[in-house]
Design a protein around this motif. Structure first.
Motif, PDB file in Angstrom:
ATOM      1  N   HIS A 154       4.704  11.585   7.046  1.00 35.86           N
ATOM      2  CA  HIS A 154       3.482  11.638   6.237  1.00 35.86           C
ATOM      3  C   HIS A 154       2.241  11.645   7.126  1.00 35.86           C
ATOM      4  O   HIS A 154       1.301  12.415   6.885  1.00 35.86           O
ATOM      5  CB  HIS A 154       3.438  10.438   5.291  1.00 35.86           C
ATOM      6  N   GLU A 155       2.239  10.820   8.161  1.00 37.73           N
ATOM      7  CA  GLU A 155       1.071  10.747   9.038  1.00 37.73           C
ATOM      8  C   GLU A 155       0.890  12.034   9.830  1.00 37.73           C
ATOM      9  O   GLU A 155      -0.246  12.442  10.106  1.00 37.73           O
ATOM     10  CB  GLU A 155       1.193   9.542   9.967  1.00 37.73           C
ATOM     11  N   ALA A 156       1.993  12.678  10.208  1.00 34.80           N
ATOM     12  CA  ALA A 156       1.885  13.952  10.921  1.00 34.80           C
ATOM     13  C   ALA A 156       1.229  15.011  10.034  1.00 34.80           C
ATOM     14  O   ALA A 156       0.371  15.784  10.489  1.00 34.80           O
ATOM     15  CB  ALA A 156       3.261  14.416  11.377  1.00 34.80           C
ATOM     16  N   ILE A 157       1.609  15.033   8.765  1.00 41.52           N
ATOM     17  CA  ILE A 157       1.010  15.988   7.827  1.00 41.52           C
ATOM     18  C   ILE A 157      -0.468  15.679   7.614  1.00 41.52           C
ATOM     19  O   ILE A 157      -1.323  16.572   7.633  1.00 41.52           O
ATOM     20  CB  ILE A 157       1.770  15.962   6.487  1.00 41.52           C
TER      21      ILE A 157
ATOM     22  N   GLN B 279       5.913   2.164  11.207  1.00 42.63           N
ATOM     23  CA  GLN B 279       6.284   3.545  11.510  1.00 42.63           C
ATOM     24  C   GLN B 279       7.738   3.847  11.144  1.00 42.63           C
ATOM     25  O   GLN B 279       8.602   4.004  12.002  1.00 42.63           O
ATOM     26  CB  GLN B 279       6.036   3.827  12.987  1.00 42.63           C
ATOM     27  N   SER B 280       8.004   3.943   9.860  1.00 43.57           N
ATOM     28  CA  SER B 280       9.310   4.409   9.400  1.00 43.57           C
ATOM     29  C   SER B 280       9.359   5.931   9.524  1.00 43.57           C
ATOM     30  O   SER B 280       8.321   6.586   9.667  1.00 43.57           O
ATOM     31  CB  SER B 280       9.538   3.993   7.949  1.00 43.57           C
TER      32      SER B 280
ATOM     33  N   GLY C  12       0.797  -1.217   0.000  1.00 48.33           N
ATOM     34  CA  GLY C  12       0.000   0.000   0.000  1.00 48.33           C
ATOM     35  C   GLY C  12       0.831   1.270   0.000  1.00 48.33           C
ATOM     36  O   GLY C  12       2.051   1.254   0.189  1.00 48.33           O
ATOM     37  N   THR C  13       0.151   2.376  -0.205  1.00 48.72           N
ATOM     38  CA  THR C  13       0.796   3.678  -0.146  1.00 48.72           C
ATOM     39  C   THR C  13       0.899   4.132   1.307  1.00 48.72           C
ATOM     40  O   THR C  13       0.325   3.524   2.215  1.00 48.72           O
ATOM     41  CB  THR C  13      -0.011   4.712  -0.945  1.00 48.72           C
ATOM     42  N   ARG C  14       1.618   5.210   1.523  1.00 50.71           N
ATOM     43  CA  ARG C  14       1.713   5.760   2.876  1.00 50.71           C
ATOM     44  C   ARG C  14       0.353   6.252   3.359  1.00 50.71           C
ATOM     45  O   ARG C  14       0.048   6.202   4.547  1.00 50.71           O
ATOM     46  CB  ARG C  14       2.737   6.893   2.909  1.00 50.71           C
ATOM     47  N   ASP C  15      -0.474   6.719   2.430  1.00 52.51           N
ATOM     48  CA  ASP C  15      -1.799   7.177   2.826  1.00 52.51           C
ATOM     49  C   ASP C  15      -2.684   5.998   3.229  1.00 52.51           C
ATOM     50  O   ASP C  15      -3.506   6.124   4.142  1.00 52.51           O
ATOM     51  CB  ASP C  15      -2.454   7.951   1.681  1.00 52.51           C
ATOM     52  N   ASP C  16      -2.526   4.860   2.556  1.00 55.54           N
ATOM     53  CA  ASP C  16      -3.258   3.657   2.969  1.00 55.54           C
ATOM     54  C   ASP C  16      -2.893   3.275   4.392  1.00 55.54           C
ATOM     55  O   ASP C  16      -3.764   2.967   5.222  1.00 55.54           O
ATOM     56  CB  ASP C  16      -2.936   2.490   2.029  1.00 55.54           C
ATOM     57  N   LEU C  17      -1.605   3.310   4.680  1.00 55.34           N
ATOM     58  CA  LEU C  17      -1.143   2.936   6.015  1.00 55.34           C
ATOM     59  C   LEU C  17      -1.584   3.961   7.057  1.00 55.34           C
ATOM     60  O   LEU C  17      -1.882   3.606   8.205  1.00 55.34           O
ATOM     61  CB  LEU C  17       0.378   2.796   6.010  1.00 55.34           C
ATOM     62  N   TRP C  18      -1.652   5.221   6.668  1.00 51.00           N
ATOM     63  CA  TRP C  18      -2.134   6.252   7.591  1.00 51.00           C
ATOM     64  C   TRP C  18      -3.587   6.000   7.973  1.00 51.00           C
ATOM     65  O   TRP C  18      -3.962   6.124   9.146  1.00 51.00           O
ATOM     66  CB  TRP C  18      -1.995   7.631   6.951  1.00 51.00           C
ATOM     67  N   ARG C  19      -4.407   5.625   7.013  1.00 46.14           N
ATOM     68  CA  ARG C  19      -5.811   5.341   7.305  1.00 46.14           C
ATOM     69  C   ARG C  19      -5.947   4.133   8.227  1.00 46.14           C
ATOM     70  O   ARG C  19      -6.791   4.120   9.131  1.00 46.14           O
ATOM     71  CB  ARG C  19      -6.578   5.105   6.006  1.00 46.14           C
ATOM     72  N   VAL C  20      -5.121   3.122   8.006  1.00 41.86           N
ATOM     73  CA  VAL C  20      -5.149   1.942   8.875  1.00 41.86           C
ATOM     74  C   VAL C  20      -4.724   2.317  10.293  1.00 41.86           C
ATOM     75  O   VAL C  20      -5.363   1.927  11.280  1.00 41.86           O
ATOM     76  CB  VAL C  20      -4.234   0.841   8.303  1.00 41.86           C
TER      77      VAL C  20
ATOM     78  N   PHE D 231      -6.343  16.417   8.418  1.00 42.00           N
ATOM     79  CA  PHE D 231      -7.607  15.828   8.854  1.00 42.00           C
ATOM     80  C   PHE D 231      -8.231  16.652   9.979  1.00 42.00           C
ATOM     81  O   PHE D 231      -9.435  16.892   9.998  1.00 42.00           O
ATOM     82  CB  PHE D 231      -7.375  14.392   9.315  1.00 42.00           C
ATOM     83  N   ALA D 232      -7.409  17.088  10.932  1.00 45.74           N
ATOM     84  CA  ALA D 232      -7.921  17.904  12.032  1.00 45.74           C
ATOM     85  C   ALA D 232      -8.422  19.252  11.528  1.00 45.74           C
ATOM     86  O   ALA D 232      -9.396  19.807  12.042  1.00 45.74           O
ATOM     87  CB  ALA D 232      -6.830  18.107  13.079  1.00 45.74           C
ATOM     88  N   HIS D 233      -7.772  19.761  10.497  1.00 44.90           N
ATOM     89  CA  HIS D 233      -8.157  21.066   9.949  1.00 44.90           C
ATOM     90  C   HIS D 233      -9.479  20.991   9.203  1.00 44.90           C
ATOM     91  O   HIS D 233     -10.255  21.952   9.180  1.00 44.90           O
ATOM     92  CB  HIS D 233      -7.054  21.563   9.011  1.00 44.90           C
TER      93      HIS D 233
END
Length: 235
Positions: free
Chosen positions: A204-207, A197-198, A175-183, A212-214
């Protein structure tokens, strides 16, 4: 004018590159049907392959472009274990001296929004004995599985957990980093730790967490008119 022409050609070039593996597979299939390779069969195979791709057009599935060999190996080992264990379970359900097991259709809400991960998750669940995908809701990333011996709440939750674990394994491996962020966002919400968590993934997840919070609306208690909504981070 030339700049606009170049920018218009880019999506077309990308679509051709994405469809290239399918074209090559169709040409190879055409050659197998003919039983020999020569100039005429290759040319006609290319022509018919292009016609098939253009006439019966399907939306291109964008691949992630990454593969993690370690997590791919882990996923393969877990898949083989589940394949063997599920085979014995189905055999026991078939030969045990009891009533036939009660099957159920279980809906599983996936976390990722990738057609690639959705398709692979459905295919893997189809390969595991005792479960079959009866419907896929692509718009909402929901799988509907028909499962043997799913008559209790515990067994239904076990089926869901297995399907989500398959999705997690595929997100880690392909998966992409965004896929992993959603998981990971779902895992944190359920009180579980993040995975994969590389340093690049953490960045990427911090961004994405900030974005998402915004963009998430929150309820702000207002005047007598009731509650008003505002963007989280802007209130």
């Amino acid at each position: 004018m030339k700049v606009n022409d170049r920018s218009a050609r880019k999506p077309r070039r990308h679509a051709i590159l994405v469809q290239l593996p399918l074209l090559l597979a169709l040409v190879a299939f055409w050659l197998v049907l003919w039983g020999h390779v020569d100039v005429i069969s290759v040319v006609t195979g290319i022509i018919f392959s292009v016609i098939i791709v253009e006439v019966f057009y399907l939306p291109a599935v964008d691949l992630s472009g990454r593969i993690n060999l370690w997590w791919t190996l882990v996923f393969f080992v877990k898949f083989m274990y589940r394949l063997v264990s599920a085979s014995f379970i189905v055999a026991w359900l078939a030969f045990r001296p009891a009533k036939p097991p009660l099957g159920s259709v279980v809906s599983v809400q996936l976390r990722t929004r990738s057609d690639f991960i959705l398709t692979l998750t459905a295919e893997v669940n189809m390969l595991i004995p005792g479960s079959m995908v009866v419907e896929v809701d692509r718009m909402h990333s929901v799988l509907y599985l028909h499962v043997l011996d799913a008559s209790t709440d515990e067994s239904v939750e076990s089926v869901k957990a297995l399907a989500l674990d398959v999705e997690e394994g595929l997100a880690l491996a392909l998966g992409t980093r965004d896929d992993l962020w959603r998981v990971n966002r779902d895992r944190v919400r359920r009180g579980l730790g993040s995975i994969g968590q590389s340093p690049a993934q953490k960045k990427h997840e911090a961004i994405r967490d900030k974005q998402f919070a915004h963009d998430t609306p929150v309820v702000v208690k207002g005047s007598s008119a009731g509650a008003s909504t505002a963007k989280e981070g802007r209130a």
